[in-house]
Design a protein around this motif. Sequence first.
Motif, PDB file in Angstrom:
ATOM      1  N   THR A  81       0.862  -1.186   0.000  1.00 38.53           N
ATOM      2  CA  THR A  81       0.000   0.000   0.000  1.00 38.53           C
ATOM      3  C   THR A  81       0.896   1.234   0.000  1.00 38.53           C
ATOM      4  O   THR A  81       1.899   1.266   0.715  1.00 38.53           O
ATOM      5  N   ARG A 133       1.930   0.188  -7.745  1.00 35.95           N
ATOM      6  CA  ARG A 133       0.903  -0.617  -8.416  1.00 35.95           C
ATOM      7  C   ARG A 133       1.528  -1.839  -9.078  1.00 35.95           C
ATOM      8  O   ARG A 133       0.932  -2.921  -9.088  1.00 35.95           O
ATOM      9  N   THR A 151      -3.246  -1.600  -4.558  1.00 28.45           N
ATOM     10  CA  THR A 151      -4.529  -1.130  -5.072  1.00 28.45           C
ATOM     11  C   THR A 151      -5.024   0.079  -4.292  1.00 28.45           C
ATOM     12  O   THR A 151      -6.076   0.625  -4.610  1.00 28.45           O
ATOM     13  N   MET A 183      -6.549   3.954  -7.924  1.00 19.46           N
ATOM     14  CA  MET A 183      -6.243   3.431  -6.595  1.00 19.46           C
ATOM     15  C   MET A 183      -7.226   3.964  -5.556  1.00 19.46           C
ATOM     16  O   MET A 183      -7.597   5.137  -5.564  1.00 19.46           O
ATOM     17  N   TYR A 209     -11.510  -2.163  -1.968  1.00 21.43           N
ATOM     18  CA  TYR A 209     -10.069  -2.142  -2.211  1.00 21.43           C
ATOM     19  C   TYR A 209      -9.698  -2.729  -3.566  1.00 21.43           C
ATOM     20  O   TYR A 209      -8.522  -2.953  -3.850  1.00 21.43           O
ATOM     21  N   GLN A 210     -10.719  -2.981  -4.393  1.00 18.55           N
ATOM     22  CA  GLN A 210     -10.504  -3.432  -5.776  1.00 18.55           C
ATOM     23  C   GLN A 210      -9.646  -4.684  -5.831  1.00 18.55           C
ATOM     24  O   GLN A 210      -8.669  -4.774  -6.578  1.00 18.55           O
ATOM     25  N   LEU A 211     -10.032  -5.657  -5.029  1.00 21.18           N
ATOM     26  CA  LEU A 211      -9.293  -6.907  -4.934  1.00 21.18           C
ATOM     27  C   LEU A 211     -10.023  -8.044  -5.648  1.00 21.18           C
ATOM     28  O   LEU A 211      -9.679  -9.183  -5.463  1.00 21.18           O
TER      29      LEU A 211
END
Length: 473
Positions: free
Chosen positions: A198, A245, A250, A305, A471-473
């Motif tokens: 992160t 990234r 993310t 992000m 968290y766009q995982l």
Amino acid sequence: MSALSKILELHPDRLFAADPLQRDIARRLYARIQDLPIVSPHGHTDPRWFADNQNWDNATSLLLLPDHYVFRMLYSQGITLEQLGIRRRDGVAVETDYRKIFHIFAAHYHLFRGTPSRMWLDSVFHDVFGLRESLTPATADLYYDHINAALATEAFKPRALLDRFNIEVIATTEGALNDLKHHAKLKGTGFEKRVITTFRPDDVVDADRADFAANVQKLGDITGENTTTWQGYLQALRIRRAYFRDHGATATDHGHPTANTADLSLSEAEALFSRCLAGASAADAELFRGQMLTEMAGMSLEDGMTMQIHPGAHRNHNAVIFERFGPDKGADIPSPTEYVQALKPLLQKYGNEARLNIILFTLDETTYARELAPLAGHYPALKLGPAWWFHDSPEGMLRFRHQVTETAGFYNTCGFNDDTRAFLSIPARHDVARRIDCRFLAQLVAEHRLNEDEAHELAYDLTYRLAKQAYQL
């Protein structure tokens, strides 16, 4: 088991309501989600653990020394950090006998009664290490030897524990200047998408820091940009974000003293940046942090992000401890935090962007119902982070749900994150959050405000889906 020992047991209904109807509903909800994978999208575990995959040395260095929840409590009762083996900046000798330190901890374990730390630690002892006697001075050696023996085995290597704990993804947190060598080492191992970084740029955006100008110069050296200019500085930050990234990031994370934001003109921003490089006043440093939150929101809109804002901690309140031991030694204290006016410049510029994902946290619970829930319940760009740090507790989680749900609902929140350095406690922390959410949902069902099918869907979303989405995982 000795005659003087006490049984260590974890009640299956812990944290559920005492009311039989609500307890039965909570049991049914929990049964469906208790074994879901853990998504840990914000934390502070050491990426070297997973990159090197080496066994930990001993119980003290793993369970006690990284955990400021533990030693702040002990320090509050007159036990010095030197006695606990915390290294001093000046090199003065501290205790190095880890068994002795563990005995000090065991002798004072009663101090943690009623705290979330006690719950997490008991869960680690019981579920992770299989211990069935409570920790007391009499069992300290048993604990220390049993834990050390387990830590030496293949089953307790970091990657094996990721599998055992069913951790689908875990995020660490690194400063903007970090070379991410440990994350780079993970590439090709199959763990590079499970252990991600992160981007935390506080080291190059906080002009109050004594090393701010030097860090900005290092930022320029790393990126090849002229960071003595405003545009060169911003471009260097974009380059670092792209580098993070590429190592799995993310999300970004911003730990500012306040939630203040700013939207200066180009000429004003350039002049402010020049003043900060030359040595910022307190007012200029605060304004610059505010401007940089808005700049970072714009960059998140560019690169996708997720942006986390963690304001409101008075860092290093104990100057003596900071001078002797450095930061993160249990002396950070929550402060009152205002959001409505503070965030307005950023929100006027970017708050209506549905493609932007900003997660707000607070240490000031008075703002939940009055400020944060109404803001997140309106602006498409905003979501609320879970009860955090001092409020990462059963009572804190319940207060959060009670105060924000009526205005922000469930779907303007983002599940749970553990925000911890204490790796072995991650399953316990997530289990507490799952139990409390099931308790809260059970009350709504029992009061006929929600049907049970909806509650099952919500339990799944709060446990798993919302965190992955946020968290766009």
